[in-house]
Design an enzyme around this catalytic site. Structure first.
Site, PDB file in Angstrom:
ATOM      1  N   LYS A   1       1.267  -1.187  -0.038  1.00  0.00           N
ATOM      2  CA  LYS A   1       0.448  -0.145   0.058  1.00  0.00           C
ATOM      3  C   LYS A   1       0.861   0.872   0.307  1.00  0.00           C
ATOM      4  O   LYS A   1       1.633   1.481   0.447  1.00  0.00           O
ATOM      5  CB  LYS A   1      -0.928  -0.223   1.036  1.00  0.00           C
ATOM      6  CG  LYS A   1      -1.648  -1.404   0.789  1.00  0.00           C
ATOM      7  CD  LYS A   1      -2.782  -0.768   0.629  1.00  0.00           C
ATOM      8  CE  LYS A   1      -3.754  -2.442   0.768  1.00  0.00           C
ATOM      9  NZ  LYS A   1      -4.979  -2.523   0.274  1.00  0.00           N
TER      10      LYS A   1
ATOM     11  N   LYS B   1     -13.069  -6.858   7.213  1.00  0.00           N
ATOM     12  CA  LYS B   1     -13.879  -6.132   6.594  1.00  0.00           C
ATOM     13  C   LYS B   1     -14.363  -6.314   5.549  1.00  0.00           C
ATOM     14  O   LYS B   1     -15.477  -5.402   5.326  1.00  0.00           O
ATOM     15  CB  LYS B   1     -12.658  -4.636   6.305  1.00  0.00           C
ATOM     16  CG  LYS B   1     -12.159  -4.884   4.599  1.00  0.00           C
ATOM     17  CD  LYS B   1     -11.525  -3.440   4.630  1.00  0.00           C
ATOM     18  CE  LYS B   1     -10.798  -3.749   3.089  1.00  0.00           C
ATOM     19  NZ  LYS B   1      -9.766  -2.979   2.808  1.00  0.00           N
TER      20      LYS B   1
ATOM     21  N   LYS C   1       2.100  -8.811  -1.826  1.00  0.00           N
ATOM     22  CA  LYS C   1       0.781  -8.859  -3.226  1.00  0.00           C
ATOM     23  C   LYS C   1       1.292  -8.040  -3.185  1.00  0.00           C
ATOM     24  O   LYS C   1       0.917  -6.197  -3.155  1.00  0.00           O
ATOM     25  CB  LYS C   1       0.386  -9.473  -2.658  1.00  0.00           C
ATOM     26  CG  LYS C   1      -1.133  -9.775  -2.906  1.00  0.00           C
ATOM     27  CD  LYS C   1      -2.159 -10.132  -2.780  1.00  0.00           C
ATOM     28  CE  LYS C   1      -3.484 -10.385  -3.252  1.00  0.00           C
ATOM     29  NZ  LYS C   1      -4.299  -8.913  -4.480  1.00  0.00           N
TER      30      LYS C   1
ATOM     31  N   HIS D   1      -5.988 -12.858  -7.550  1.00  0.00           N
ATOM     32  CA  HIS D   1      -7.608 -11.699  -7.267  1.00  0.00           C
ATOM     33  C   HIS D   1      -8.779 -12.131  -7.402  1.00  0.00           C
ATOM     34  O   HIS D   1      -8.695 -11.457  -8.689  1.00  0.00           O
ATOM     35  CB  HIS D   1      -6.326 -10.557  -7.219  1.00  0.00           C
ATOM     36  CG  HIS D   1      -6.979  -9.261  -6.153  1.00  0.00           C
ATOM     37  ND1 HIS D   1      -6.377  -9.076  -5.349  1.00  0.00           N
ATOM     38  CD2 HIS D   1      -8.720  -9.076  -6.123  1.00  0.00           C
ATOM     39  CE1 HIS D   1      -7.584  -8.527  -4.315  1.00  0.00           C
ATOM     40  NE2 HIS D   1      -8.846  -8.195  -5.090  1.00  0.00           N
TER      41      HIS D   1
ATOM     42  N   ASP E   1      -1.549  -5.187  -5.740  1.00  0.00           N
ATOM     43  CA  ASP E   1      -3.225  -4.978  -6.111  1.00  0.00           C
ATOM     44  C   ASP E   1      -3.096  -5.378  -7.363  1.00  0.00           C
ATOM     45  O   ASP E   1      -2.910  -5.997  -7.803  1.00  0.00           O
ATOM     46  CB  ASP E   1      -3.459  -3.861  -5.160  1.00  0.00           C
ATOM     47  CG  ASP E   1      -4.764  -4.349  -4.278  1.00  0.00           C
ATOM     48  OD1 ASP E   1      -5.375  -5.589  -4.257  1.00  0.00           O
ATOM     49  OD2 ASP E   1      -4.445  -3.987  -3.535  1.00  0.00           O
ATOM     50  N   GLU E   2      -4.897  -5.593  -7.651  1.00  0.00           N
ATOM     51  CA  GLU E   2      -5.517  -6.398  -8.521  1.00  0.00           C
ATOM     52  C   GLU E   2      -4.959  -5.122  -9.562  1.00  0.00           C
ATOM     53  O   GLU E   2      -4.824  -5.572 -10.547  1.00  0.00           O
ATOM     54  CB  GLU E   2      -6.840  -6.074  -7.977  1.00  0.00           C
ATOM     55  CG  GLU E   2      -8.173  -5.045  -7.640  1.00  0.00           C
ATOM     56  CD  GLU E   2      -7.634  -4.696  -6.665  1.00  0.00           C
ATOM     57  OE1 GLU E   2      -7.170  -5.000  -5.855  1.00  0.00           O
ATOM     58  OE2 GLU E   2      -8.841  -3.374  -6.626  1.00  0.00           O
TER      59      GLU E   2
END
Lengths: 487, 139
Positions: free
Chosen positions: A178, A336, A204, A296, A206-207
């Site tokens: 992130k 979440k 990882k 993902h 992200d998508e």
């Protein structure tokens, strides 16, 4: 007068030109006994007002197999009884007026071997837009062994993945880098290095990290693999980073996969949105190149989340196990994102078991034999942190990748400290479980005790101690834990 | 550095009782426990030396702890780990792995970079200890 729900057996009447009820055309057979080789689909149907549920189920069977809206004489050139899908059972959905579960059997010869695209073109093809239905949802499928055996299955599988990573007896740990967009390659690699050195097994992409102006894909791959290698040397462990090879064309995806391989990566990543055929192609490539394939599930909630319409994620999970991915996100229960414990257990069982017995309380409607297809590693990601470790281990077991993105990178003392906090919490919890402790009730004590010799864990527990995501799920099982339903 | 392989390398070193409890967990699951040692801790060294065969028929983990200590007497300056093997269908591999003995000094690993064309770099990891021949590593 013809009975509206009886197959018309008189051939002259059956094939006289015009329109006829689907049930009359032979798509409703209440006495049908599904064969071991049949594909069975369970749909949740919501007929339009005034539409009979049996006729609606027959229509779904018809539109997802051989039928069109009117009688055609060319049926008689085929063994049409065999090729017609057969709705054979319709049950009202408990506590959901107007909704019905329709069981439909399909002969194996309706499907091309080894092709998710072909399967889905029938089962979730035109039928989902069919006007007499308000809504339609594919809840579950029974895939016969004869059909399962036509698929490669996961390229690597849980057991071989563990052997390659030299990592046993505990969940794997990961984190998504992130911010997911905007970092340069060099800055991005920094996050990877710190997280892996601190104790994570994987980081990882992200998508939506592919190849953008702020970071082109080769830059990302080069810096990430430098970070992976340095972290591996610093810890003596095998490390990996899911290099997202999702791209606009297969040619480009193959090029990125080959580059990842040439740099020594153990894993590549794709997004669900590339489509079933592309996924199967990459699974074949991964098997041929000793690569773990991470998927993902970007986009799935557009059709999995609402109970009335779409495709259940348990069905997507089954298709992905056939298609051959090794990792797939499957929910955290406590984080979440959507997922209640009972439904999530159903998903995890589909990923990891040799055989799934029917378990209505987990949303599993059929016995499913996986015929020794490799197992998929579930990935739990989204809003989880070290303070939930006892809950995560209890709900999800040990063959899972726990991904703490914010829970690693957002640590007050930095990324490495965040990773170490997660790893120490994990090892302490696995140790305590194996030692016979009641981790569900004593989890917080176990974490506090481990934090006495690990300052980063203490800081993590203090920072996130009150964070929970306690919202009602939209997709929960329809049947209570001890169902009074006979099958 | 501290070698981070195995289930518990981020926890303080395990006591003999810790080892017994963990091994008993494995035995109670029906897994065979075993002791292995090495002076080549490369992360991709799959085959450490076996200290006897896996203990397929031992119901009490005290026997495993005894073997760990016997192994320590002979190889106390090396890495020793405990493994648990699960022979059941669909797994047939290792279920647990944790380090129970370390050299006094852990020199760690050198990252060797081989510069190639363009920006390509091939990375190799080399244990400092393995520069010495087998038997002469770790004191």
């Amino acid at each position: 007068m013809l009975d509206k729900n009886m197959t018309v057996t008189d051939a002259k009447k059956r094939y006289s030109a015009g329109v006829m009820k689907y049930a009359q055309m032979g798509y409703w057979e209440p006495d049908y006994q599904p064969k071991d080789t049949d594909v069975i689909a369970l749909f949740r149907i919501t007929p339009q007002d005034g539409v009979d549920e049996v006729e609606a189920a027959a229509a779904v069977a018809g539109e997802s197999s051989t039928a069109t809206w009117t009688v055609v004489w060319t049926d008689r050139l085929t063994a049409c009884d065999k090729y017609r899908a057969k709705a054979y059972r319709v049950d009202p959905v408990p506590n959901a007026p107007g909704e019905f579960f329709a069981y439909i059997a399909y002969d194996l010869d309706l499907f091309e071997p080894g092709s998710i695209a072909n399967l889905t073109a029938s089962i979730i093809g035109n039928v989902f837009g069919f006007k007499p239905l308000k809504a339609l949802r594919l809840e579950d499928m029974r895939l016969p062994v004869a059909y399962v055996k036509t698929f490669q299955g996961p390229a690597t599988g849980i057991v071989v993945e563990r052997e390659r990573l030299n990592c046993y007896g505990r969940p794997l740990l990961g984190a998504t880098v992130k911010p997911k967009l905007g970092l340069s390659g060099r800055n991005y690699g920094r996050v990877v290095y710190e997280a892996l050195k601190g104790g994570l097994d994987f980081t990882k992409d992200d998508e939506n990290i592919n190849s953008q102006p702020f970071m082109h894909w080769r830059d990302r791959f080069l810096y990430c693999m430098e970070a992976v290698s340095r972290a591996s040397a610093a810890t003596g462990e095998v490390k990996g980073t899911y290099l997202n090879i999702t791209a606009g064309t297969m040619e480009e995806m193959y090029a990125r996969a080959e580059f990842a391989k040439s740099l020594g990566s153990v894993v590549v990543m794709i997004d669900l949105v590339i489509g079933y055929t592309a996924i199967q192609s990459m699974a074949k490539w991964a098997r041929d190149n000793d690569m773990i394939l991470h998927l993902h599930r970007a986009g799935h909630s557009t059709y999995t989340r609402q109970r009335s319409h779409g495709v259940s994620f348990r069905v997507i999970a089954k298709w992905m196990r056939l298609a051959g991915v090794d990792h797939l996100h499957a929910g955290t229960v406590v984080g979440k994102l959507e997922g209640d414990p009972a439904t999530t257990k159903g998903y995890y069982d589909i990923f990891r078991e040799e055989y799934n017995p029917m378990a209505l309380e987990n949303g599993i409607f059929f016995d499913q034999d996986w015929a020794s297809l490799n197992k998929m590693m579930p990935v739990a990601s989204g809003g989880i942190h070290a303070g939930q470790m006892h809950q995560l281990l209890t709900y999800l077991g040990e063959d899972v990748v726990l991904q703490f993105g914010g829970g690693t990178i957002g640590h007050p003392q930095g990324i490495e400290a965040g990773a170490t906090a997660n790893r120490v919490a994990l090892e302490a919890m696995v140790f305590a479980r194996n030692a016979g402790r009641d981790i569900w009730n004593e989890g917080e004590d176990i974490l506090r005790a481990a934090a006495r010799t690990c300052t980063p864990l203490k800081q993590a527990l203090d920072t996130w101690k009150d964070v929970t995501f306690d919202y009602a799920s939209t997709d929960t099982p329809d049947y209570a834990p001890t169902p009074e339903v006979s099958f | 550095m501290r070698l981070r392989q195995g289930q518990y390398s981020f926890l303080p070193d395990l006591s003999d009782d810790d080892i017994r409890v963990q091994a008993q967990y494995a035995i109670d699951k029906g897994w065979a426990v075993s002791v292995e040692y090495t002076d080549d801790p490369h992360p991709r060294n799959s085959f450490w030396e076996m200290w006897g065969h896996p203990m397929f028929d031992t119901p009490d983990a005290a026997a495993l702890v005894y073997e760990v200590n016997e192994c320590r007497k002979a190889h106390g300056a090396k890495y020793i780990r405990v493994l648990a093997f699960d022979a059941s269908a669909g797994w047939e591999s290792i279920r647990m792995s944790f380090i129970v003995n370390r050299p006094a000094e852990e020199p760690g690993f050198r990252l060797v970079r081989q510069e190639g064309e363009g920006r390509m770099i091939r990375y190799t990891i080399e244990s400092y200890a393995t520069r010495e021949p087998e038997g002469a590593r770790y004191a």
